[in-house]
Design a protein around this motif. Structure first.
Motif, PDB file in Angstrom:
ATOM      1  N   SER A 466      37.294  43.526  20.314  1.00  0.00           N
ATOM      2  CA  SER A 466      38.234  44.813  20.372  1.00  0.00           C
ATOM      3  C   SER A 466      37.799  46.305  20.925  1.00  0.00           C
ATOM      4  O   SER A 466      36.740  46.377  19.791  1.00  0.00           O
ATOM      5  N   THR A 467      39.124  46.739  20.581  1.00  0.00           N
ATOM      6  CA  THR A 467      38.350  48.361  21.482  1.00  0.00           C
ATOM      7  C   THR A 467      39.626  49.301  20.917  1.00  0.00           C
ATOM      8  O   THR A 467      40.738  48.899  20.453  1.00  0.00           O
ATOM      9  N   ALA A 468      39.284  50.428  20.723  1.00  0.00           N
ATOM     10  CA  ALA A 468      39.472  51.330  19.452  1.00  0.00           C
ATOM     11  C   ALA A 468      40.889  52.012  20.800  1.00  0.00           C
ATOM     12  O   ALA A 468      41.595  52.620  20.807  1.00  0.00           O
ATOM     13  N   GLY A 469      40.214  51.472  22.425  1.00  0.00           N
ATOM     14  CA  GLY A 469      41.518  51.773  23.076  1.00  0.00           C
ATOM     15  C   GLY A 469      42.924  50.874  23.244  1.00  0.00           C
ATOM     16  O   GLY A 469      43.541  50.892  23.910  1.00  0.00           O
ATOM     17  N   GLY A 470      42.942  49.673  22.042  1.00  0.00           N
ATOM     18  CA  GLY A 470      44.269  49.067  21.783  1.00  0.00           C
ATOM     19  C   GLY A 470      44.106  47.995  22.250  1.00  0.00           C
ATOM     20  O   GLY A 470      44.927  47.265  22.431  1.00  0.00           O
ATOM     21  N   LEU A 471      43.242  47.309  22.557  1.00  0.00           N
ATOM     22  CA  LEU A 471      42.875  45.704  23.398  1.00  0.00           C
ATOM     23  C   LEU A 471      41.939  45.085  22.491  1.00  0.00           C
ATOM     24  O   LEU A 471      41.244  45.860  22.025  1.00  0.00           O
ATOM     25  N   VAL A 472      41.908  43.845  23.169  1.00  0.00           N
ATOM     26  CA  VAL A 472      41.147  42.571  22.720  1.00  0.00           C
ATOM     27  C   VAL A 472      40.961  42.097  23.675  1.00  0.00           C
ATOM     28  O   VAL A 472      41.910  41.033  25.376  1.00  0.00           O
ATOM     29  N   PHE A 473      39.541  41.641  24.282  1.00  0.00           N
ATOM     30  CA  PHE A 473      39.401  40.728  25.066  1.00  0.00           C
ATOM     31  C   PHE A 473      38.853  39.501  24.920  1.00  0.00           C
ATOM     32  O   PHE A 473      38.334  39.243  23.948  1.00  0.00           O
ATOM     33  N   GLY A 474      38.806  39.042  26.121  1.00  0.00           N
ATOM     34  CA  GLY A 474      38.838  37.085  25.927  1.00  0.00           C
ATOM     35  C   GLY A 474      38.023  36.813  26.927  1.00  0.00           C
ATOM     36  O   GLY A 474      38.966  36.802  27.942  1.00  0.00           O
ATOM     37  N   GLY A 475      37.949  35.168  26.942  1.00  0.00           N
ATOM     38  CA  GLY A 475      37.758  34.503  28.345  1.00  0.00           C
ATOM     39  C   GLY A 475      37.934  33.664  28.568  1.00  0.00           C
ATOM     40  O   GLY A 475      38.543  32.841  26.545  1.00  0.00           O
ATOM     41  N   SER A 476      38.285  32.339  29.286  1.00  0.00           N
ATOM     42  CA  SER A 476      38.833  31.270  28.955  1.00  0.00           C
ATOM     43  C   SER A 476      37.745  30.585  30.236  1.00  0.00           C
ATOM     44  O   SER A 476      37.050  30.729  30.588  1.00  0.00           O
ATOM     45  N   VAL A 477      37.936  29.098  29.668  1.00  0.00           N
ATOM     46  CA  VAL A 477      37.062  27.583  30.403  1.00  0.00           C
ATOM     47  C   VAL A 477      36.994  27.714  31.647  1.00  0.00           C
ATOM     48  O   VAL A 477      36.773  27.373  31.942  1.00  0.00           O
ATOM     49  N   GLU A 478      38.738  28.404  32.168  1.00  0.00           N
ATOM     50  CA  GLU A 478      38.634  28.071  33.404  1.00  0.00           C
ATOM     51  C   GLU A 478      38.444  29.513  34.101  1.00  0.00           C
ATOM     52  O   GLU A 478      38.537  29.506  35.309  1.00  0.00           O
ATOM     53  N   GLY A 512      28.588  58.183  30.913  1.00  0.00           N
ATOM     54  CA  GLY A 512      29.719  58.778  30.031  1.00  0.00           C
ATOM     55  C   GLY A 512      31.196  57.860  30.790  1.00  0.00           C
ATOM     56  O   GLY A 512      32.374  58.315  29.992  1.00  0.00           O
ATOM     57  N   GLN A 513      30.671  56.829  30.940  1.00  0.00           N
ATOM     58  CA  GLN A 513      31.725  55.827  31.593  1.00  0.00           C
ATOM     59  C   GLN A 513      31.743  54.324  30.696  1.00  0.00           C
ATOM     60  O   GLN A 513      30.298  53.777  30.656  1.00  0.00           O
ATOM     61  N   GLN A 514      32.758  54.107  30.313  1.00  0.00           N
ATOM     62  CA  GLN A 514      32.693  52.805  29.348  1.00  0.00           C
ATOM     63  C   GLN A 514      32.259  51.833  30.245  1.00  0.00           C
ATOM     64  O   GLN A 514      32.935  51.316  31.344  1.00  0.00           O
ATOM     65  N   ARG A 515      32.401  50.760  29.448  1.00  0.00           N
ATOM     66  CA  ARG A 515      31.699  49.184  30.296  1.00  0.00           C
ATOM     67  C   ARG A 515      32.552  48.403  29.914  1.00  0.00           C
ATOM     68  O   ARG A 515      31.847  48.455  27.777  1.00  0.00           O
ATOM     69  N   ILE A 516      32.567  46.893  29.726  1.00  0.00           N
ATOM     70  CA  ILE A 516      32.659  45.958  29.258  1.00  0.00           C
ATOM     71  C   ILE A 516      32.276  44.865  30.674  1.00  0.00           C
ATOM     72  O   ILE A 516      32.015  43.870  31.463  1.00  0.00           O
ATOM     73  N   ALA A 517      31.669  44.359  29.151  1.00  0.00           N
ATOM     74  CA  ALA A 517      30.344  42.900  30.002  1.00  0.00           C
ATOM     75  C   ALA A 517      31.113  41.669  28.645  1.00  0.00           C
ATOM     76  O   ALA A 517      31.389  41.692  27.856  1.00  0.00           O
ATOM     77  N   ILE A 518      30.695  40.716  30.194  1.00  0.00           N
ATOM     78  CA  ILE A 518      30.782  39.341  29.637  1.00  0.00           C
ATOM     79  C   ILE A 518      29.773  37.849  30.726  1.00  0.00           C
ATOM     80  O   ILE A 518      29.496  38.574  31.589  1.00  0.00           O
ATOM     81  N   ALA A 519      29.711  37.007  30.043  1.00  0.00           N
ATOM     82  CA  ALA A 519      28.845  36.363  30.671  1.00  0.00           C
ATOM     83  C   ALA A 519      29.747  34.924  31.279  1.00  0.00           C
ATOM     84  O   ALA A 519      30.703  34.615  30.064  1.00  0.00           O
ATOM     85  N   ALA A 520      29.326  34.702  32.493  1.00  0.00           N
ATOM     86  CA  ALA A 520      30.728  33.996  33.496  1.00  0.00           C
ATOM     87  C   ALA A 520      30.011  32.802  34.389  1.00  0.00           C
ATOM     88  O   ALA A 520      29.535  33.272  35.239  1.00  0.00           O
ATOM     89  N   GLY A 521      30.230  31.619  34.197  1.00  0.00           N
ATOM     90  CA  GLY A 521      29.538  30.468  34.447  1.00  0.00           C
ATOM     91  C   GLY A 521      27.842  31.174  34.629  1.00  0.00           C
ATOM     92  O   GLY A 521      27.088  31.400  33.656  1.00  0.00           O
ATOM     93  N   SER A 522      27.682  31.587  35.610  1.00  0.00           N
ATOM     94  CA  SER A 522      25.423  31.835  35.429  1.00  0.00           C
ATOM     95  C   SER A 522      25.609  33.360  35.976  1.00  0.00           C
ATOM     96  O   SER A 522      24.303  33.328  36.729  1.00  0.00           O
ATOM     97  N   SER A 523      26.748  34.587  35.635  1.00  0.00           N
ATOM     98  CA  SER A 523      26.462  35.414  35.909  1.00  0.00           C
ATOM     99  C   SER A 523      27.003  36.634  34.926  1.00  0.00           C
ATOM    100  O   SER A 523      27.289  36.406  34.020  1.00  0.00           O
ATOM    101  N   LEU A 524      26.424  37.460  34.863  1.00  0.00           N
ATOM    102  CA  LEU A 524      27.022  38.007  33.697  1.00  0.00           C
ATOM    103  C   LEU A 524      27.350  39.466  34.158  1.00  0.00           C
ATOM    104  O   LEU A 524      27.116  39.826  35.748  1.00  0.00           O
ATOM    105  N   MET A 525      28.656  39.789  33.821  1.00  0.00           N
ATOM    106  CA  MET A 525      29.391  41.047  35.052  1.00  0.00           C
ATOM    107  C   MET A 525      30.148  42.037  34.381  1.00  0.00           C
ATOM    108  O   MET A 525      30.313  41.736  32.849  1.00  0.00           O
ATOM    109  N   VAL A 526      29.846  43.103  34.709  1.00  0.00           N
ATOM    110  CA  VAL A 526      30.545  44.676  34.097  1.00  0.00           C
ATOM    111  C   VAL A 526      31.219  44.718  34.476  1.00  0.00           C
ATOM    112  O   VAL A 526      31.209  45.675  35.915  1.00  0.00           O
TER     113      VAL A 526
END
Length: 531
Positions: A466-478, A512-526
């Protein structure tokens, strides 16, 4: 010219990697929201980012900035990156550590430990969930149950200690937690009949400072909750990181299930301290209090879920609380100073208990034990949730959890302990034709009441941010990476990563730029906002 450029680049990264990551910096993580100092973002384990550049109004502009590909993927990619002073540190399965430039994804260094070809990992995949950082060092646990200290600047090995005997089934998949000169590490191996423990090591020397066994031995308080010598092979692993209250100086850690998993006939009793949360003095390693969620568990509903530390108003009084969504289908709120039960409520379908009594103990429905023919019970063996992290938003005041709505047929059989082999006493089968699905649910932390639900196609293996920008990030097995409105649960953005997501999202900033990161498959995506 090429040599000069190489020297300049080398000096640049040498400078970037020389910063001291003191305990004080980690303890005051809220003062440096652009960094992500520890597994859950902060010691309270809220997995909340104070960054607010990415909002419900502009999240549609979110797109990949860079992608790092695993060179030799050997298992599920479950890492949570650590980001400090423009450098990212990740673990790659099963036990590799890599440092990356956060602006570009460029690899700075990588370290892979030597491990035997016959390394054991019984009951789980060859995974690693992350590293810890303290001062100028990076720490990682290995699949063959070692704890390793690396130089943050170069990746050079500083020390390597044996935590457990891998030949007996001990392994490490847990991210370490760094606390004031100590590295706390948990152990995996509950399906191999180990005796679980939690360790603390001197951050500089690697010397073990204390060990807390999660099953009390002969003569210790709680040993009488085990029948005969069953405590010696009782499980109780510690394979997910805990949380820490620096003011109370208490470390909180979730404890795994008893063994054998599905046959409790020869371990009569509540089987302390399995399926519990422990409050520990990290200076001494002494147990301060415990709370057991599922006494005498026979469904593999371990309590290896992140304990989240929040302050909650109850009856007009603000309580220092510990919140957790347990694998058994119930949400719990405890006083984190005393362990007193404050509130509890089912947050997913469960058919094994009528509810919780005034002290939080389950009111068990008879006839729900595993049988030779199979007994249908909700939730499934994987639980209503699992190791992946929940999140608590300081802006919305809600507790968010990824939920698995699924039932299983639980089977029971005889179990004989043989060192270094499975010790499980049965198994499970997913209900044929079961309409299993997943969801993100927002809970009122004071009561556990569900405020909203965002349904997923299938039960998830991804945690939340969750973030102060009012969002909740998540991922799926798909492979769908998504953002929800934290207040309403409405979908605001999604991106198909092309790989199964079995990890936790996190956030940081660079230049100065916000980033969101997630590991997906065999990749780390930013991801970042595109202009």
């Amino acid at each position: 010219m090429k040599t000069i450029v190489s020297i300049i680049i080398s000096l640049f990264f040498s400078f970037q990697l020389s910063a001291q990551v003191s305990y004080q910096r980690i303890a005051n993580a809220e003062n440096e929201p652009g960094n992500w100092f520890t597994y859950s973002g902060n010691y309270a384990a809220t997995r909340f980012s104070p960054l607010q550049q990415i909002t419900t109004s502009n999240v549609q502009k979110l797109a990949p900035v860079w992608i790092y590909q695993l060179r030799n993927p050997q298992g599920p990619f479950e890492t949570t990156p650590i980001v400090v002073d423009k450098v990212m540190y990740i673990s790659e399965p099963p036990s590799t550590v890599t440092a990356l430039d956060v602006a570009t994804g460029r690899k700075i260094w990588t370290y892979t430990p030597d491990m035997p070809k016959d390394v054991k990992f019984l009951g789980f995949g060859p995974v690693n969930r992350g590293v810890a950082i303290l001062d100028n060092n990076v720490y990682v646990g290995t699949l063959d149950a070692h704890l390793i200290c690396l130089d943050a600047k170069s990746g050079a090995l500083k020390w390597n200690v044996v935590v457990g005997d891998n030949k007996l089934g001990y392994a490490i998949t847990c991210a370490p937690v760094a606390i004031d000169g100590k590295i706390i590490i948990g152990i995996s191996g509950g399906e191999a009949g180990i005796r679980g423990f939690l360790d603390a090591y001197n951050a500089k020397t690697g010397k073990r400072e204390w060990r807390l066994y999660t099953i009390p031995g002969t003569g210790e308080t709680g040993n009488d909750t085990w029948q005969g010598d069953s405590w010696k092979t009782g499980g109780a692993p510690t394979w997910v990181p805990g949380s820490y209250d620096k003011e109370l100086n208490l470390l909180y850690w979730g404890i795994g299930n008893p063994g054998p998993d599905w046959n409790g006939d020869k371990r009569n009793g509540d089987n302390l301290y399995t399926c519990s949360v422990l409050a520990i003095n990290p200076t001494t390693g002494k147990l301060v209090w415990h709370f057991q969620f599922t006494p005498h568990d026979t469904h593999d509903w371990d309590a290896n879920q992140i304990p989240v530390l929040i302050d909650v108003k109850i009856n007009g009084v603000v309580r220092k609380a510990l919140a957790t969504a347990n694998r058994n289908g119930f949400y719990y709120l405890l006083d984190r100073k005393t362990g007193e039960f404050l509130a509890g409520k089912a947050y997913a379908k469960q058919t094994w208990a009528k509810g919780l009594d005034a002290k939080g103990k389950p009111i068990i429905i008879p006839g729900k034990e595993p049988t030779e023919k199979g007994n249908l019970v909700y939730p499934s063996l994987q639980g209503a949730t699992n190791w992946f992290s929940p999140s608590y938003s300081k802006t919305s005041g809600m507790f968010y959890v990824s939920v698995r709505e699924m039932g299983s047929l639980y089977f029971k059989q005889e179990a004989e302990y043989k060192p270094g082999q499975y010790f499980m006493g049965g198994g499970e089968q997913l209900l044929p034709g079961d309409n299993a699905y997943g969801a993100v649910k927002a809970l009122d932390p004071a009561t556990g009441a569900i405020k909203w639900e965002f349904r997923l196609q299938s039960p998830p293996w991804s945690g939340l941010l969750s973030t102060a920008g009012g969002l909740v990030f998540g991922g799926s097995v798909e492979g769908n990476f998504y953002a929800l409105d934290a207040v309403t649960g409405k979908s605001k953005w999604q991106f198909q990563t092309g790989g199964q997501i079995v990890s936790n999202p996190m956030s940081f900033s660079v230049n100065g730029q916000q980033r969101i990161a997630i590991a997906a498959g065999s990749s780390l995506m930013v991801f970042g906002l595109m202009q």
